[in-house]
Enzyme design. Sequence first.
Site, mmCIF file in Angstrom:
data_model
loop_
_atom_site.group_PDB
_atom_site.id
_atom_site.type_symbol
_atom_site.label_atom_id
_atom_site.label_comp_id
_atom_site.label_asym_id
_atom_site.label_seq_id
_atom_site.Cartn_x
_atom_site.Cartn_y
_atom_site.Cartn_z
ATOM 1 N N GLU D 60 0.806 -1.214 0.000
ATOM 2 C CA GLU D 60 0.000 0.000 0.000
ATOM 3 C C GLU D 60 0.841 1.267 0.000
ATOM 4 O O GLU D 60 0.467 2.282 -0.597
ATOM 5 C CB GLU D 60 -0.959 0.013 1.198
ATOM 6 N N HIS D 129 -11.810 -5.209 7.832
ATOM 7 C CA HIS D 129 -12.555 -4.986 6.586
ATOM 8 C C HIS D 129 -13.738 -4.044 6.791
ATOM 9 O O HIS D 129 -14.537 -3.867 5.877
ATOM 10 C CB HIS D 129 -13.060 -6.319 6.026
HETATM 11 C C1 LIG Z 1 -2.125 -5.019 4.345
HETATM 12 C C2 LIG Z 1 -3.102 -5.771 3.526
HETATM 13 N N1 LIG Z 1 -3.326 -5.413 2.252
HETATM 14 C C3 LIG Z 1 -4.237 -6.044 1.504
HETATM 15 C C4 LIG Z 1 -4.956 -7.085 2.003
HETATM 16 C C5 LIG Z 1 -6.005 -7.807 1.158
HETATM 17 N N2 LIG Z 1 -5.528 -9.140 0.810
HETATM 18 C C6 LIG Z 1 -5.884 -10.224 1.518
HETATM 19 S S1 LIG Z 1 -5.081 -11.589 1.022
HETATM 20 C C7 LIG Z 1 -4.252 -10.763 -0.175
HETATM 21 C C8 LIG Z 1 -3.274 -11.467 -1.059
HETATM 22 C C9 LIG Z 1 -2.175 -12.071 -0.286
HETATM 23 O O1 LIG Z 1 -1.432 -12.933 -1.103
HETATM 24 P P1 LIG Z 1 -0.368 -13.929 -0.502
HETATM 25 O O2 LIG Z 1 0.486 -13.205 0.482
HETATM 26 O O3 LIG Z 1 0.305 -14.591 -1.638
HETATM 27 O O4 LIG Z 1 -1.198 -14.976 0.327
HETATM 28 P P2 LIG Z 1 -2.279 -16.026 -0.183
HETATM 29 O O5 LIG Z 1 -3.603 -15.340 -0.067
HETATM 30 O O6 LIG Z 1 -1.938 -16.406 -1.577
HETATM 31 O O7 LIG Z 1 -2.188 -17.159 0.769
HETATM 32 C C10 LIG Z 1 -4.607 -9.427 -0.173
HETATM 33 C C11 LIG Z 1 -4.084 -8.427 -1.108
HETATM 34 C C12 LIG Z 1 -4.700 -7.445 3.339
HETATM 35 N N3 LIG Z 1 -5.346 -8.445 3.931
HETATM 36 N N4 LIG Z 1 -3.779 -6.776 4.068
#
Ligand SMILES: Cc1ncc(C[n+]2csc(CCOP(=O)(O)OP(=O)(O)O)c2C)c(N)n1
Lengths: 339, 339, 326, 326
Positions: D60, D129
């Site tokens: 972000e 959220h």
């Molecule tokens: C700080 C933050 N930014 C955005 C999100 C929204 N979000 C939830 S999961 C995700 C993707 C995360 O990807 P990864 O780290 O590869 O984990 P995966 O979901 O594939 O297990 C995002 C962008 C969040 N939870 N926290």
Amino acid sequence: MRQILLPDGSLDGESPLPTDHVKRLFEAMVTARRYDHKSISLQRQGRLATYAPFEGQEAAQLASVAALAPDDWLVATYRDAAANWAHGYPMDLLFLGRVGDERGGAPPEDVHCLPPSITVGAHMLHAVGLAWAAMLKGENRVALTMFGDGATSEGDFHEAMNFAAVYDTPTVFLCQNNGYAISLPVARQTRSESIAAKASAYGMAGVRVDGNDPLAVYDVTREAVARARRGGGPTLIEAVTYRLGAHTTNDDPGRYRTSEEEEAARRRDPIVRTRSYLEGLGEWSRGWEDAIETEAERLVDEAIERAEAMQVPDVEHVFSAMFETPHAGLVAQAEEAGR
Amino acid sequence: MRQILLPDGSLDGESPLPTDHVKRLFEAMVTARRYDHKSISLQRQGRLATYAPFEGQEAAQLASVAALAPDDWLVATYRDAAANWAHGYPMDLLFLGRVGDERGGAPPEDVHCLPPSITVGAHMLHAVGLAWAAMLKGENRVALTMFGDGATSEGDFHEAMNFAAVYDTPTVFLCQNNGYAISLPVARQTRSESIAAKASAYGMAGVRVDGNDPLAVYDVTREAVARARRGGGPTLIEAVTYRLGAHTTNDDPGRYRTSEEEEAARRRDPIVRTRSYLEGLGEWSRGWEDAIETEAERLVDEAIERAEAMQVPDVEHVFSAMFETPHAGLVAQAEEAGR
Amino acid sequence: MSERTLAQAITAGLDEALASDPSVMLLGEDVGVTGGVFRISDGLLERHGADRVVDTPVAESGIVGAAFGLAVGGMRPIAEIQFMGFSTPGYDQVVNHVARIRHRSRHRFTAPLVLRIPYGGGFGAAEHHSESWEAIYAHTPGLVVVTPSTPHDGKGLLAASVASNDPVVFLEPIRLYRSVKGQVPDERYEVPLGTAAVRREGRDVSLLTWGAMTKEVRQAAEVLAGQGIDAEVVDVRSLVPLDEETVLGSVAKTGRAVIVHEAPRTAGFGAELAARIGETCLYDLLAPVQRVTGWDTVFPLKRGEHHYLPSVDRIVAAAVDTMADA
Amino acid sequence: MSERTLAQAITAGLDEALASDPSVMLLGEDVGVTGGVFRISDGLLERHGADRVVDTPVAESGIVGAAFGLAVGGMRPIAEIQFMGFSTPGYDQVVNHVARIRHRSRHRFTAPLVLRIPYGGGFGAAEHHSESWEAIYAHTPGLVVVTPSTPHDGKGLLAASVASNDPVVFLEPIRLYRSVKGQVPDERYEVPLGTAAVRREGRDVSLLTWGAMTKEVRQAAEVLAGQGIDAEVVDVRSLVPLDEETVLGSVAKTGRAVIVHEAPRTAGFGAELAARIGETCLYDLLAPVQRVTGWDTVFPLKRGEHHYLPSVDRIVAAAVDTMADA
Ligand SMILES: Cc1ncc(C[n+]2csc(CCOP(=O)(O)OP(=O)(O)O)c2C)c(N)n1
Ligand SMILES: Cc1ncc(C[n+]2csc(CCOP(=O)(O)OP(=O)(O)O)c2C)c(N)n1
Ligand SMILES: [Mg+2]
Ligand SMILES: [Mg+2]
């Protein structure tokens, strides 16, 4: 570590710069140092706010900027007055910022420097965005951002490096590793073998250069700028240098480093080294350097004079640049403040 | 990439685990998958809030946790229910969190798991702090933190890796590279040749392992845990796996990946692979797996039953865990809310 | 008892906390070898060792996030952010984790850390060195937010903060570090969190403030006294929890209030006080509540800061105004 | 004119902005290929290409910081943060750079970007959220902060935000995305920044709110009408700049105010409105201003959120209370 001009003033390889260009760099270094010393003394007199000296880092700043085109962006820090000045930032405005006046943050339209960053880290992303914008607009501009070793510990360094690599923005990351983040030596900031080594975490080119060697700094920056300009993506350059002075005029380096270390560093002074080189070529004389000094003094003195002659801002100044047009609530506050 | 148990169920080298241990891992994987499938169907029935499936990542989660001692910390994410469960987090509490009840965030005193992290990135620093605390207190504890490929783009990943390396905290960073951050494939997240390669930027050991190979995952995690425990510092492990399901029950992977890719990934299913291995050893039978399935179903059903049987929290619940003792203003608000 | 500046009182408080509880530790940028940019932790590294007084890399999220883990793991970290303007990179950790872990885990895990943040302007600093962002912390449920304005409070509030099982944002008014002096007990004592202090009793108008502005407000009260207006000076001191009895009680008594703070006006903490006064003391009010605050602008650099900071004159004028309105 | 939901109206606004100005671009997590977690940018990647609609890594600060550079460099980026709870890692860039570059450079550089942040709760989401942190943006000088509650405003405020030469924080009430519908002009139009909207005229009490709570507030007004109380509903819509004339004018007229917001009460933006009402309309007030807000707690998970969100009942009760007080 890339080196061309060795500490004793001899060359290892060929100079990438013609001698008259090296002489101009020498001139700039001497002038910048005058600015630096003057700033410290002005600060002691209470005429400038806290000042962050760059003595010892002149080659890193001036030789890298020498590889930029005028339209390229320079996004640098509180310690990079020499670089900004070399890229066209008027010296009086650099002073003015230190006098404590926001108008120091407004370089002329044709100067592509952001106001010196006071926060550590955030501005590297700005350089990525600027380079990205240039790319999208089809402008042939590169953005060079300068930052310290300390800044590489910030999350924003990571995000900036990553964005630059992912979007292949024409950004050059120039880290002046001057040994310390205020009091913390590099060895206690990171366990990485070097700052340059961090580039591979982003799939980016990384290069380590003797930051007190103006020829090598110029050379690696020129390469990085050229790569960026031809769409080859970003580069991380680590210029290994040393901050000969204090972190700022509020700092006492005696608390965290020895005078032996400082003296050893003095022997690697980029000005001394460049002088030896030019002397070896028969291109230096005391008289010439004196003339540079005299001219530098005039330049610096005139700049501070102009800065101090700027009228002290009135109350309007506080309100007038918050928005394109101040909204009613702000106008009302300005009136309240003016009472 | 480290591999021991090959996709066809044969071994390359020796198993680091005795067969009965592998059988227990298989059991855990089958049970976890039941939990996963059940959660999806409960979510469809409106009985759970958004759920993040881990199907396909069971080996990465369960075989790594198998290398921890009960007192070691596990600091994992919304997708790591299998890992948390294996480290002692009661399944009913994992459900309860998804039912939408904060009491799901309170594992029993002897379970050393933080509540699953919903934010991406921040929790890796928590694991560093926990490991550091253990070190300072002379406790022989390691902290393992799990995160996704996407999390490595956050500034907090960088700061966590750096702090862990600088202070040599006994932290194991386990990245489950499941191919995507929601819709963004890894190749568009970073230009680094791998996630594991990022370790060198911190002077840290980095290792890439087939995340669907429970034997290799166990092996590299055991090494990393042992290194951390003997004061050898942190390790970054990249477990290369694949999320077979959607990002969450709100997500439609059809928007960003092909069914061919998904089918190919299914062929690398860690459960299938482990089954082949055990079958090859003559240690698997349909009857045995059916018995595991039946027991898993009972376990999962009882867990959701217990979770749903928990009384719906009253208004007090909203206020009663903000501070050790709610202050007067909060008490007044609670009264207002209760009216 | 010893005569100490606010800075010295905080140093003494840190020293005592480190000495009396082995789980207490200090971490932050330059806090060790140099004793911090304000020398608040001067000598503590030598006295308590490098495990307990830790110089960190320049990484505010790292500092707060690691402190969080340390606290959950049983330590009592005191984390320092060098200036409030640099607290925002660590803000996410504060808001989303430090303030919430107790709630998230129903008391199972807690993060008893103290986040020390020097704040406020008035010393001609560079940009980002003069901020007053107390409101963004006060708006975050789960945090205690306090700020001492006297040496006595500096040490006593710090002791209470370190002892607290809840996370405390401890705001240190830079302008007062060396400009206020007072008697400070040598032994340990606590100034309870959640209590305001009446610095001057008065009948006519309540001047409500905190941090560095207490200085100008006290001066304003003297000026007002010279004009026959008897001002009560309330040092709010604890923004969260708020000592409503003392703060609102004062306004109920005098019927007039002037709220003074350095932060920008809009959505500053003064708004909260004004709102509570309106809710609780409307029928006691003899005049509109006034806010004398920083403007809705960036904190100006040296040449402009006198236009920004609430002055004794502005405070006096506002107080006089509330009297005229009666 | 077309009937559209708020979500569709914002999509249409984004599409139009991209179509009409080549310097406009969209960036954020998952905004491209999937069209965003709320599908607000659905179809825009196909229509405007991968240079203009950019999926970013999960970072972000990177999103905001790069958008800042893009904006200074002459683009008009519209950056999306996935949920308000994830806006804090980018908060430093907003507060210290986006909001300040114009001032820092005396108009030499500007950052005309739009920061879109879905916000608010009420849909049983996971932690982080459901946040409503408008106050921490409103407290930051240099930002415009707006939030649409109707499809018409969704498109019109967005057009004005993209056209603005100042940075705009554009808050999108998640709960309303698909639950409000209305007629939206197909052509471009602007709803001016800095204007509030009176959604219902009334004589007895002013209900002041913004974002998703407009829904409950409008319902409350109907309930009140049934009880013979004629409530005026003001959708503040633009927190900064605030339309004082409309907002305070309403209270001056009715003499009573109930402020409704989802965010925690303490130091929420409601406090600012209450403070301004006290400053400007004290002598018009017939009863104390009331705040019906989220509590000073973490936003609860699904099972608890009905205890937290201001309900129609609570709003009605507060309004009735102000009448009784007269
Ligand atoms: C700080 C933050 N930014 C955005 C999100 C929204 N979000 C939830 S999961 C995700 C993707 C995360 O990807 P990864 O780290 O590869 O984990 P995966 O979901 O594939 O297990 C995002 C962008 C969040 N939870 N926290
Ligand atoms: C975000 C942030 N944190 C802390 C500071 C305070 N600070 C100013 S300079 C500095 C050290 C920076 O070290 P380095 O990046 O090596 O640059 P140098 O000063 O050596 O040129 C610190 C911590 C700051 N300006 N910004
Ligand atoms: Mg440095
Ligand atoms: Mg992933």
